[in-house]
Write an enzyme that holds these catalytic residues in place. Structure first.
Site, short mmCIF file in Angstrom:
data_model
loop_
_atom_site.label_atom_id
_atom_site.label_comp_id
_atom_site.label_asym_id
_atom_site.label_seq_id
_atom_site.Cartn_x
_atom_site.Cartn_y
_atom_site.Cartn_z
N LYS A 59 0.84 -1.21 0.00
CA LYS A 59 0.00 0.00 0.00
C LYS A 59 0.87 1.25 0.00
O LYS A 59 0.61 2.20 -0.74
CB LYS A 59 -0.93 0.01 1.23
CG LYS A 59 -2.10 -0.93 1.08
CD LYS A 59 -2.84 -1.12 2.39
CE LYS A 59 -3.90 -2.20 2.25
NZ LYS A 59 -4.42 -2.69 3.53
N GLN B 73 -4.91 -1.28 9.64
CA GLN B 73 -4.75 -2.62 9.07
C GLN B 73 -5.38 -3.65 10.00
O GLN B 73 -5.04 -3.74 11.18
CB GLN B 73 -3.24 -2.91 8.87
CG GLN B 73 -2.96 -4.24 8.21
CD GLN B 73 -3.47 -4.31 6.76
OE1 GLN B 73 -3.29 -3.39 5.97
NE2 GLN B 73 -4.13 -5.40 6.43
N ASP C 33 -11.40 3.13 4.08
CA ASP C 33 -11.83 1.72 3.96
C ASP C 33 -13.35 1.62 3.87
O ASP C 33 -13.88 0.57 3.51
CB ASP C 33 -11.38 0.94 5.22
CG ASP C 33 -10.21 0.01 4.92
OD1 ASP C 33 -9.99 -0.29 3.72
OD2 ASP C 33 -9.54 -0.41 5.87
#
Ligand code: NDP
Length: 298
Positions: free
Chosen positions: A55, A99, A122
């Protein structure tokens, strides 16, 4: 019948990433805003470390500022929440990604709840889930957003198509169903309590598999010519003793029946990071109160 067209998620993801890069450059030039994405990693889970590295690399390549915060595996919930609040308050950061999974002592729901919904790239915050469900401007979870992009690339207008979403998780199945509804599909959601999954699947012109069960969807579950999007990522050990990745769809069987199908790997997977960058650009523009620039290269 001819074999299915293989949907090249890697190629589509590269195009999306390049497009984000061009629009980030325009945003900087026109408004002096550099989008920033912060990734918070708690602990040393090897798979998570690989994702976070990938990422970070993609973020920098798109011209987005990358911030990486790490906390030890033993960090308390209060430590994690304090970090999230600091990122919420940091004007350089437009997107925050925590994460997952988090260590057992940290309540994931409470952490997601603490993220500023405007920075929730997200799309897991309940505010964003609600906005998506009610058709308002939301941050949309990256994996289903990537699936929708692949479907539009493959089929164009999705209006009126019969779609089956196999799986009802908050991060894939449910938002996927909402996106398909928004694209005017007729949507069925199936799950572990569905009676006769195969019959449901055979009715679908679009089949999204997000169950996490290796090769569960068989070739004879698929309607001839259907478009199949395989979200599953499952590591299995083959007859030769070697480990490999497979999806939730029995690919070799399915490609003889489907009209188009995503492979695993190289299908949905690469789209997830591309959509994370897209969401970060969207979040930066919304926070700056400007429109997302049009892509000059499109
Ligand atoms: P979850 O485990 O959260 O959800 C799985 C869903 O599948 C549940 O709704 C469950 O039903 C349903 N299910 C499980 N077994 C069966 C069965 N035998 N028959 C019918 N339905 C079943 O998984 P996720 O949604 O998080 O992920 C799904 C897959 O996608 C995984 O393989 C994961 O690795 C992959 N993934 C890939 C990503 C990518 O970037 N490509 C990103 C995220 C996930 P019920 O609700 O009734 O229990």
């Amino acid at each position: 019948m001819a074999e299915a067209r293989i949907i090249d998620g890697k190629a589509v993801a590269e195009r999306v990433r390049a497009s984000v890069g061009r629009r980030v450059a325009l945003l900087k030039a026109a408004h002096g805003v550099t989008p920033g994405l912060a990734v918070l990693l708690v602990g040393t889970d090897p798979a998570s470390q690989v994702y976070v590295r990938a990422k970070g690399k993609a973020t920098v390549e798109a011209g987005i500022a990358s911030f990486e915060d790490r906390l030890p595996a033993g960090a308390s919930a209060a430590d994690v929440l304090a970090k999230v609040r600091a990122l919420n308050a940091d004007a350089r950061v437009h997107g925050i990604l925590v994460q997952l999974p988090l260590p057992d002592q940290v309540d994931e729901a409470a952490v997601i709840d603490a993220i500023d919904p405007a920075k929730d790239v997200d799309g897991f915050h309940v505010i964003n889930a609600g906005r998506l469900a009610t058709g308002q401007a939301a941050m949309v979870p990256c994996t289903p957003l990537g699936c929708l992009m692949l479907l539009k690339e493959t089929l164009g207008d999705l209006t009126g198509k019969r779609a089956l979403v196999l799986g009802r998780s908050n991060i894939v199945g449910k938002p996927m169903a909402q996106l398909l509804l928004g694209a005017h599909c007729t949507v069925t959601i199936a799950h572990s309590r569905t009676r006769d999954l195969a019959a449901e699947a055979r009715r679908a012109e679009i089949l999204i598999a997000a169950v996490g069960k290796p090769e569960m969807v068989k070739g004879d579950w698929i309607a001839p010519g259907a478009t199949v999007i395989d979200v599953g990522i499952n590591r299995i050990t083959g007859a030769d003793g070697k480990s490999r990745l497979v999806g939730d769809v029995a690919f070799q069987e399915a490609k003889r029946v489907a009209g188009a199908i995503t492979p695993v790997p190289g299908g949905v997977g690469p789209m997830t990071i591309a959509c994370l960058l897209e969401n970060t650009l969207t979040a930066a523009c919304r926070q700056a109160g400007v429109a997302v620039p049009a892509d000059p290269g499109a």
